[in-house]
Design a protein around this motif. Structure first.
Motif, PDB file in Angstrom:
ATOM      1  N   ARG A  35      19.520  -0.790 -40.997  1.00 26.30           N
ATOM      2  CA  ARG A  35      18.183  -0.704 -40.439  1.00 26.30           C
ATOM      3  C   ARG A  35      17.404  -1.951 -40.777  1.00 26.30           C
ATOM      4  O   ARG A  35      17.738  -2.566 -41.799  1.00 26.30           O
ATOM      5  CB  ARG A  35      17.448   0.504 -41.020  1.00 26.30           C
ATOM      6  N   PRO A  36      16.399  -2.382 -40.094  1.00 25.54           N
ATOM      7  CA  PRO A  36      16.155  -2.075 -38.686  1.00 25.54           C
ATOM      8  C   PRO A  36      16.952  -3.048 -37.817  1.00 25.54           C
ATOM      9  O   PRO A  36      17.470  -4.030 -38.317  1.00 25.54           O
ATOM     10  CB  PRO A  36      14.651  -2.351 -38.561  1.00 25.54           C
ATOM     11  N   GLY A  37      17.005  -2.769 -36.534  1.00 23.84           N
ATOM     12  CA  GLY A  37      17.730  -3.655 -35.627  1.00 23.84           C
ATOM     13  C   GLY A  37      18.089  -2.934 -34.342  1.00 23.84           C
ATOM     14  O   GLY A  37      17.596  -1.836 -34.066  1.00 23.84           O
ATOM     15  N   LEU A  38      18.987  -3.550 -33.570  1.00 25.58           N
ATOM     16  CA  LEU A  38      19.456  -2.943 -32.323  1.00 25.58           C
ATOM     17  C   LEU A  38      20.489  -1.886 -32.709  1.00 25.58           C
ATOM     18  O   LEU A  38      21.477  -2.203 -33.377  1.00 25.58           O
ATOM     19  CB  LEU A  38      20.120  -3.992 -31.435  1.00 25.58           C
ATOM     20  N   VAL A  39      20.260  -0.638 -32.317  1.00 25.72           N
ATOM     21  CA  VAL A  39      21.086   0.450 -32.831  1.00 25.72           C
ATOM     22  C   VAL A  39      22.571   0.277 -32.470  1.00 25.72           C
ATOM     23  O   VAL A  39      23.448   0.459 -33.316  1.00 25.72           O
ATOM     24  CB  VAL A  39      20.535   1.818 -32.383  1.00 25.72           C
ATOM     25  N   GLY A  40      22.848  -0.097 -31.220  1.00 25.31           N
ATOM     26  CA  GLY A  40      24.252  -0.275 -30.811  1.00 25.31           C
ATOM     27  C   GLY A  40      24.949  -1.319 -31.677  1.00 25.31           C
ATOM     28  O   GLY A  40      26.110  -1.151 -32.074  1.00 25.31           O
ATOM     29  N   SER A  41      24.250  -2.400 -31.993  1.00 22.04           N
ATOM     30  CA  SER A  41      24.817  -3.472 -32.820  1.00 22.04           C
ATOM     31  C   SER A  41      24.978  -3.015 -34.266  1.00 22.04           C
ATOM     32  O   SER A  41      26.007  -3.252 -34.900  1.00 22.04           O
ATOM     33  CB  SER A  41      23.920  -4.713 -32.765  1.00 22.04           C
ATOM     34  N   LEU A  42      23.952  -2.349 -34.789  1.00 22.72           N
ATOM     35  CA  LEU A  42      24.012  -1.844 -36.168  1.00 22.72           C
ATOM     36  C   LEU A  42      25.209  -0.904 -36.348  1.00 22.72           C
ATOM     37  O   LEU A  42      25.900  -0.944 -37.371  1.00 22.72           O
ATOM     38  CB  LEU A  42      22.733  -1.078 -36.512  1.00 22.72           C
ATOM     39  N   LEU A  43      25.449  -0.049 -35.335  1.00 26.14           N
ATOM     40  CA  LEU A  43      26.511   0.954 -35.455  1.00 26.14           C
ATOM     41  C   LEU A  43      27.901   0.322 -35.593  1.00 26.14           C
ATOM     42  O   LEU A  43      28.778   0.882 -36.235  1.00 26.14           O
ATOM     43  CB  LEU A  43      26.480   1.917 -34.262  1.00 26.14           C
ATOM     44  N   VAL A  44      28.080  -0.863 -35.002  1.00 28.41           N
ATOM     45  CA  VAL A  44      29.384  -1.526 -35.101  1.00 28.41           C
ATOM     46  C   VAL A  44      29.651  -1.907 -36.560  1.00 28.41           C
ATOM     47  O   VAL A  44      30.707  -1.583 -37.122  1.00 28.41           O
ATOM     48  CB  VAL A  44      29.453  -2.777 -34.189  1.00 28.41           C
ATOM     49  N   GLY A  45      28.679  -2.570 -37.190  1.00 29.89           N
ATOM     50  CA  GLY A  45      28.837  -2.963 -38.598  1.00 29.89           C
ATOM     51  C   GLY A  45      28.934  -1.754 -39.507  1.00 29.89           C
ATOM     52  O   GLY A  45      29.747  -1.721 -40.440  1.00 29.89           O
ATOM     53  N   LEU A  46      28.105  -0.759 -39.214  1.00 29.01           N
ATOM     54  CA  LEU A  46      28.069   0.441 -40.059  1.00 29.01           C
ATOM     55  C   LEU A  46      29.408   1.190 -40.005  1.00 29.01           C
ATOM     56  O   LEU A  46      29.954   1.586 -41.039  1.00 29.01           O
ATOM     57  CB  LEU A  46      26.908   1.339 -39.602  1.00 29.01           C
ATOM     58  N   SER A  47      29.960   1.343 -38.805  1.00 33.34           N
ATOM     59  CA  SER A  47      31.243   2.050 -38.670  1.00 33.34           C
ATOM     60  C   SER A  47      32.352   1.275 -39.361  1.00 33.34           C
ATOM     61  O   SER A  47      33.226   1.853 -40.008  1.00 33.34           O
ATOM     62  CB  SER A  47      31.611   2.237 -37.196  1.00 33.34           C
TER      63      SER A  47
END
Ligand code: KG4
Ligand code: ZN
Length: 337
Positions: A81-93
């Motif tokens: 967080r924060p940021g573009l959710v689709g992009s964040l989800l790649v790193g998070l996954s």
């Protein structure tokens, strides 16, 4: 302790390996700038797809440069967080996958706190200080008393400062992202050619907020309407006058924040902290020590994520594998005053 830091909140796909929060073993940044250039801005759908395509090779390169094996990684930190959710989800996954398969802890971190932490990788900076985060997405003034003790004093009520630089540059066809082009042009322009507005926000005694949309509109619209054809309307003069106004808006709030808090140190981060006028105005503040991260740690990177992640991990904090991504800034622990 070796921490792997992942940053994918916007258009940089970055991974770093950092030992004990200070020693950078490797530092890989794959920037998408060229691929977003035709659109003059980051296209979220394109950004997340590129992160998906690139992240594995960025990871492999970071591991190779560090010269370590996966079993030597002690923890994983990732921007959630924060940021573009689709992009964040790649790193998070990706972080969750590593944490699960390697059986090591992982921690989700706030991108803004990580930017404020970045100069600590290279310098020993005593707390407290005034944190100044100025980038394409954020404009934050905060009293920082610890790596996780950030009291936000002021922020932008509309456009971020870097966004204003980028939009003005886009309007005049200078290039993307526009900050650096305006900075270069301004060097040979007359900063007094135009007197752009410097808004005052009278919301209360403790208002450290800034606004950039009025300035941006004045530069783009008023100039086109009222000064078209004027001899001084050169790109250099527009750039210099706009840059003076944009920096002055922030410096006024910074001076007020320093007076009110009695702080004597500033830590500046984010892409706009590279701006030459911003730097010269900050360094001319009497009796104030100013710290900047080096250029590669100023903009988005994995080392700042690994660095702050290390601090959380050694203090025993962990994130659950259910952790989600969020477009918003997390609730900061304290607010000022
Ligand atoms: O921190 P950053 O790389 O990315 C985020 O926005 O998180 O900051 C990028 C921003 C862009 O708006 C860019 O135009 C601006 O920083 N920037 C500058 C300069 N270099 C980069 N703005 C003004 N002057 C510069 N020299
Ligand atoms: Zn950033």
């Amino acid at each position: 302790m070796i921490v792997l830091g992942i940053e994918s909140s916007c258009d940089e796909c970055a991974i770093a390996l950092v030992k004990d929060g200070k020693q950078i073993l490797s530092h890989v940044i794959a920037t998408q700038i060229e691929l977003h250039k035709p659109y003059n801005g980051v296209v979220p759908e394109i950004a997340s797809r590129l992160h998906t395509q690139w992240i594995l090779s960025v990871y492999r390169q970071a591991m190779e440069e560090a010269g370590i094996s996966a079993s030597e990684i002690d923890g994983v930190a990732v921007t959630n967080r924060p940021g573009l959710v689709g992009s964040l989800l790649v790193g998070l996954s990706f972080a969750k996958g590593l944490s699960y398969t390697l059986g090591i802890p992982f921690i989700g971190v706030d991108h803004i706190r990580a930017h404020l932490y970045a100069p600590h990788i290279e310098h020993d900076i005593p707390y407290p200080y005034l944190g100044v985060l100025v980038s394409g997405g954020h404009t934050v003034l905060a009293k920082v008393s610890g790596f996780d003790e950030v009291a936000v004093m002021g922020t932008t009520i509309d456009d971020a400062i870097g966004e204003a630089f980028d939009k003005v540059a886009k309007h005049y066809g200078l290039g993307y992202p526009g900050g650096i082009y305006i900075d270069r042009l301004a060097a040979t322009g007359n900063d007094r050619a135009f007197d752009f507005p410097n808004p005052s926000l009278h919301k209360g005694e403790h208002t450290y907020d800034v606004s950039y949309s009025g300035l941006k509109t004045a530069v783009i619209n008023q100039l086109d309407q009222f000064w078209d054809g004027a001899s001084e309307k050169s790109p250099e003069n527009i750039a210099a006058s706009f840059q003076r106004a944009a920096v002055t808006i922030l410096i006024r709030r910074i001076k007020k924040a320093l007076r009110d808090t009695g702080l004597t140190r500033i830590v500046a981060g984010g892409g706009v902290a590279a701006n030459s006028r911003m730097r010269s105005e900050l360094s001319s503040l009497q009796g104030i020590d100013v710290y900047y991260p080096s250029l590669t740690l100023c903009t988005d990177n994995g080392a700042m994520i690994a660095g702050i992640g290390y601090q959380y991990l050694i203090s025993g904090e962990r994130s659950p594998l259910e952790l989600n991504a969020s477009p918003r800034v997390s609730a900061f622990k304290r607010t000022y005053p």
